[in-house]
Scaffold this motif. Structure first.
Motif, PDB file in Angstrom:
ATOM      1  N   ILE A   1       0.839  -1.206   0.000  1.00  0.00           N
ATOM      2  CA  ILE A   1       0.000   0.000   0.000  1.00  0.00           C
ATOM      3  C   ILE A   1       0.869   1.249   0.000  1.00  0.00           C
ATOM      4  N   GLU A   2       1.945   1.242   0.766  1.00  0.00           N
ATOM      5  CA  GLU A   2       2.846   2.394   0.778  1.00  0.00           C
ATOM      6  C   GLU A   2       3.474   2.611  -0.602  1.00  0.00           C
ATOM      7  N   VAL A   3       3.859   1.556  -1.273  1.00  0.00           N
ATOM      8  CA  VAL A   3       4.448   1.662  -2.607  1.00  0.00           C
ATOM      9  C   VAL A   3       3.409   2.214  -3.594  1.00  0.00           C
ATOM     10  N   ILE A   4       2.182   1.738  -3.536  1.00  0.00           N
ATOM     11  CA  ILE A   4       1.127   2.202  -4.437  1.00  0.00           C
ATOM     12  C   ILE A   4       0.834   3.683  -4.211  1.00  0.00           C
ATOM     13  N   VAL A   5       0.796   4.110  -2.948  1.00  0.00           N
ATOM     14  CA  VAL A   5       0.537   5.521  -2.635  1.00  0.00           C
ATOM     15  C   VAL A   5       1.654   6.402  -3.188  1.00  0.00           C
ATOM     16  N   VAL A   6       2.884   6.014  -3.014  1.00  0.00           N
ATOM     17  CA  VAL A   6       4.017   6.788  -3.525  1.00  0.00           C
ATOM     18  C   VAL A   6       3.964   6.872  -5.054  1.00  0.00           C
ATOM     19  N   LEU A   7       3.680   5.760  -5.722  1.00  0.00           N
ATOM     20  CA  LEU A   7       3.583   5.762  -7.175  1.00  0.00           C
ATOM     21  C   LEU A   7       2.430   6.643  -7.664  1.00  0.00           C
ATOM     22  N   ALA A   8       1.312   6.620  -6.956  1.00  0.00           N
ATOM     23  CA  ALA A   8       0.170   7.450  -7.331  1.00  0.00           C
ATOM     24  C   ALA A   8       0.522   8.936  -7.207  1.00  0.00           C
TER      25      ALA A   8
END
Length: 174
Positions: A11-18
């Motif tokens: 989830i942290e990786v997805i938020v950063v990419l978004a």
């Protein structure tokens, strides 16, 4: 002493990419708009000058516009007005920078031929009939009985088209 080295969660990786995607999109849109703005401004300035010049001509002032590209690639508008005075006539010339380097300026004639403004080349000369406000033909440019139908101004993918109704002198920007 115990260390917690579990790394990043999905989830942290997805938020950063978004967040990075949104920032990259905003940056791209900003750059695109900045690159296209000169063509938009050039077209707007030209339309405004044509409309005000038509009004001057209908006010019985002899006037014409010369649009040219200087040797460096900047687009200028030269307005030449001649008014009658008690001692003869008074000629006033004003020059205005309307387009930056890198703008493509093309015009189409009523016979279907197209031409471009080139650095240091011949100007496009437009004038209006004093009685009706209609565009005059391009006799001064060596094109008798031909009129300018459209002017296309473009830069970085943005294309602005000025359409001229030669019988009425109306100019529309698309």
């Amino acid at each position: 002493m115990r260390r917690d080295n579990r790394g990043l969660s999905m989830i942290e990786v997805i938020v950063v990419l978004a967040i990075m995607s949104v920032m990259a999109g905003a940056f791209t849109i900003g750059i695109s708009m900045a690159l296209r703005k000169p063509a938009d401004e050039c077209a707007s300035k030209l339309q405004s000058s044509l409309q005000s010049n038509r009004i001057l001509a209908m006010g019985k002032i002899d006037t014409k516009l010369e649009i040219y590209m200087d040797a460096e690639g900047y687009i200028y508008l030269r307005e030449i007005t001649e008014t009658a005075t008690s001692t003869g006539s008074d000629v006033k010339t004003t020059e205005t920078l309307i387009g930056e380097k890198g703008i493509t300026f093309e015009y189409e004639l009523s016979d279907g031929n197209t031409a471009s403004l080139l650095p240091g080349g011949s100007p496009l000369i437009l004038s209006f009939d004093r009685s009706s406000g209609a565009f005059k033909d391009l006799t001064e440019m060596g094109f008798p009985n031909r009129y300018c139908k459209t002017i296309t101004i473009s830069k970085s993918g943005l294309v602005k088209v000025l359409t001229m109704a030669y019988l009425t002198g109306k100019v529309t920007l698309e």
